[in-house]
Design a protein around this motif. Structure first.
Motif, mmCIF file in Angstrom:
data_model
loop_
_atom_site.group_PDB
_atom_site.id
_atom_site.type_symbol
_atom_site.label_atom_id
_atom_site.label_comp_id
_atom_site.label_asym_id
_atom_site.label_seq_id
_atom_site.Cartn_x
_atom_site.Cartn_y
_atom_site.Cartn_z
ATOM 1 N N SER A 131 51.517 -121.993 74.446
ATOM 2 C CA SER A 131 50.145 -122.113 74.941
ATOM 3 C C SER A 131 49.177 -122.277 73.777
ATOM 4 C CB SER A 131 49.767 -120.858 75.735
ATOM 5 O OG SER A 131 48.384 -120.840 76.040
ATOM 6 N N THR B 126 45.951 -112.311 73.460
ATOM 7 C CA THR B 126 46.789 -111.329 74.137
ATOM 8 C C THR B 126 46.687 -109.984 73.449
ATOM 9 O OG1 THR B 126 49.062 -110.730 74.757
ATOM 10 C CG2 THR B 126 48.795 -112.026 72.753
ATOM 11 N N SER C 5 51.665 -116.449 80.520
ATOM 12 C CA SER C 5 52.850 -117.193 80.940
ATOM 13 C C SER C 5 54.096 -116.839 80.146
ATOM 14 C CB SER C 5 52.593 -118.705 80.816
ATOM 15 O OG SER C 5 51.596 -119.125 81.715
ATOM 16 N N HIS D 216 47.082 -116.291 83.879
ATOM 17 C CA HIS D 216 47.078 -116.894 82.539
ATOM 18 C C HIS D 216 45.733 -117.566 82.289
ATOM 19 C CE1 HIS D 216 48.775 -119.108 79.087
ATOM 20 N NE2 HIS D 216 48.193 -120.181 79.570
ATOM 21 N N VAL E 269 46.159 -114.579 78.009
ATOM 22 C CA VAL E 269 47.292 -115.437 78.356
ATOM 23 C C VAL E 269 48.428 -114.570 78.896
ATOM 24 C CG1 VAL E 269 46.722 -117.303 76.782
ATOM 25 C CG2 VAL E 269 48.109 -115.383 75.957
ATOM 26 N N VAL F 278 47.326 -119.409 87.635
ATOM 27 C CA VAL F 278 47.131 -119.778 86.230
ATOM 28 C C VAL F 278 45.836 -120.572 86.080
ATOM 29 C CG1 VAL F 278 49.611 -119.854 85.775
ATOM 30 C CG2 VAL F 278 48.400 -121.968 86.360
ATOM 31 N N THR G 95 50.398 -114.127 86.764
ATOM 32 C CA THR G 95 49.931 -113.879 85.396
ATOM 33 C C THR G 95 48.413 -113.880 85.225
ATOM 34 O OG1 THR G 95 49.911 -116.208 84.722
ATOM 35 C CG2 THR G 95 52.008 -115.012 84.509
#
Length: 429
Positions: A400, A405, A333, A311, A331, A66, A309
């Protein structure tokens, strides 16, 4: 004390896949089975009951990759906001990468991350240290000192250490103290101004491409250096068919190498980019259908041991420009688990137990940390999820700071209901 009651237990550490209850006491799993009220009360008073009927109980997910942006880029994300988002996603532990400002390249910076985490994070933070000072590629950090301070792994993530001899020395030291090297495989001399996968779609959109070779040549180099030094090598965000092939071959040859796949790389191809939308820009980029199918096969046969991820939150302003000019990253998570269920479990590539293995038990083993188990005496890091619940991803509901996304509006299956860290509920829907 917590009594998780009437759920379906998925524990890859001993291949448990059955109906059962979990009793938690003093931050540990006190018992696992099917309990009566009297039996549960025999373990202690003040019982908090969590009804897990129709849901699956699994070890807390652990994300090996991350970017929480703190220090230096707190407008994108902080350890507090990133950890809260991860908890919502079922993660009980995460590995923040060191490409912050300043970079996490000293024992003091490792301690700073841990101090912030102790104050702000509801989940475990496992710091990853840089390999070279300032991530400039010229001078090794104090690997041993940083490991003693709490670094769980080392990575130059965001770039590769292009000087092979410096990198070899880092792997030798990492092998001596048995900490993994996490590799971002990208030949910076080949990537140029590339911003998406090189192919028909990049030519159609008029965007400079990134070839598979940009990743593959560094994967090959890093595997050979790991073989030479005996280091534990973990390859981050693998995206190409040949990466999977090389990991499979190296593992058969006894090299200590593992690889991770990100949900965006097993879900989307470059053909899903229908317009110049920077929410589809990540590094490595979305690849071809052949690459995606190879990644799925690698996950299915166990070659690719982890799902992480990568992220990488950015501000809306930063992502509102052309793919050519926007920063890399999306992103992940809060969407990783549901994408795993939707794309891998629903299609039969992985069973629910095997998905949990790649998102919990294997990452804990790779990192060398506690977790990934629901056996008696294990730390009570737990996630409870409904694998069958359908819903639509809504980025406005993300915890977040990042909303960048390509999955906003996508219908998925699999929702996290509860996340527990060391016996404490840190997220509940």
């Amino acid at each position: 004390m917590i009594w998780i009651k009437g759920g379906w237990i998925l524990d890859p550490s001993d291949n448990t896949d059955e109906l059962g209850d979990i009793l938690i006491k003093d931050g540990k799993i006190a018992a696992r089975g099917i309990f009566s009220q009297a039996t549960a009360e025999s373990y202690g008073e003040d019982i908090q009951v969590i009804d897990a009927s129709g849901k699956k109980i699994m070890p807390g997910l652990v994300d090996l990759h991350v970017h929480f942006r703190e220090p230096g880029f707190e407008y994108k994300e902080t350890i507090k906001t990133g950890a809260s988002a991860a908890a919502k996603g079922g993660f009980t532990g995460v590995c923040p990468m060191p490409n912050t400002k300043p970079a996490v390249d000293s024992p003091e910076m490792i301690q700073k991350i841990l101090d912030i985490a102790e104050k702000d994070s509801p989940i475990h933070i496992y710091p990853v240290g840089a390999i070279t000072k300032g991530q400039m590629g010229d001078e090794l950090v104090d690997i041993k000192g940083m490991a003693e301070a709490g670094a769980k792994a080392f990575s130059e993530d965001g770039k590769s250490v292009m000087n092979a001899e410096i990198y070899r020395e880092a792997m030798k030291i990492a092998a001596e103290i048995d900490v993994p090297i996490m590799a971002h495989c990208e030949d910076k001399n080949m990537v140029g101004q590339g911003a998406m996968n090189e192919g028909a779609k990049s030519r159609e959109l008029g965007i400079p491409g990134i070839s598979n070779a940009v990743e593959d040549v560094i994967v090959a180099r890093d595997i050979l250096i790991a073989k030479d030094t005996g280091a534990r090598l973990h390859l981050c965000h693998c995206s190409t068919e040949d990466s999977v092939k090389m990991i499979r071959c190296a593992r058969k040859d006894g090299v200590k190498v593992s690889g991770e796949v990100c949900p965006h790389h097993f879900t989307l191809t470059d053909q899903d980019i229908v317009e110049d939308d920077a929410n589809y820009k990540m590094n490595p980029p979305l690849r071809s259908r052949d690459d995606v199918e190879a990644l799925k096969r690698g996950l299915g046969d166990g070659t690719m041991e982890a799902i992480s991820t990568d992220h990488a939150p950015h501000s809306e302003e930063e992502k509102s420009v052309s793919i050519k000019n926007a920063p890399f990253g999306i992103v992940g998570s809060e969407t990783a688990f549901c994408l795993g269920v939707t794309e891998l479990v629903e299609s039969g590539i992985l069973t629910p137990l095997e998905l949990v293995r790649r998102m919990s038990t294997n990452p804990c083993r790779i990192l060398g940390v506690e977790g990934g188990s629901l056996q008696k005496g294990s730390v009570a890091d737990i996630a409870i999820a409904d694998f069958d619940e359908e819903y639509v991803i809504d980025k406005t509901e993300f915890l977040s700071k990042g909303k960048n996304t390509p999955f906003d509006g996508k219908k998925v299956k699999g929702r996290i209901y509860t996340t527990i860290v060391e016996g404490k509920v840190v997220y509940s829907l």
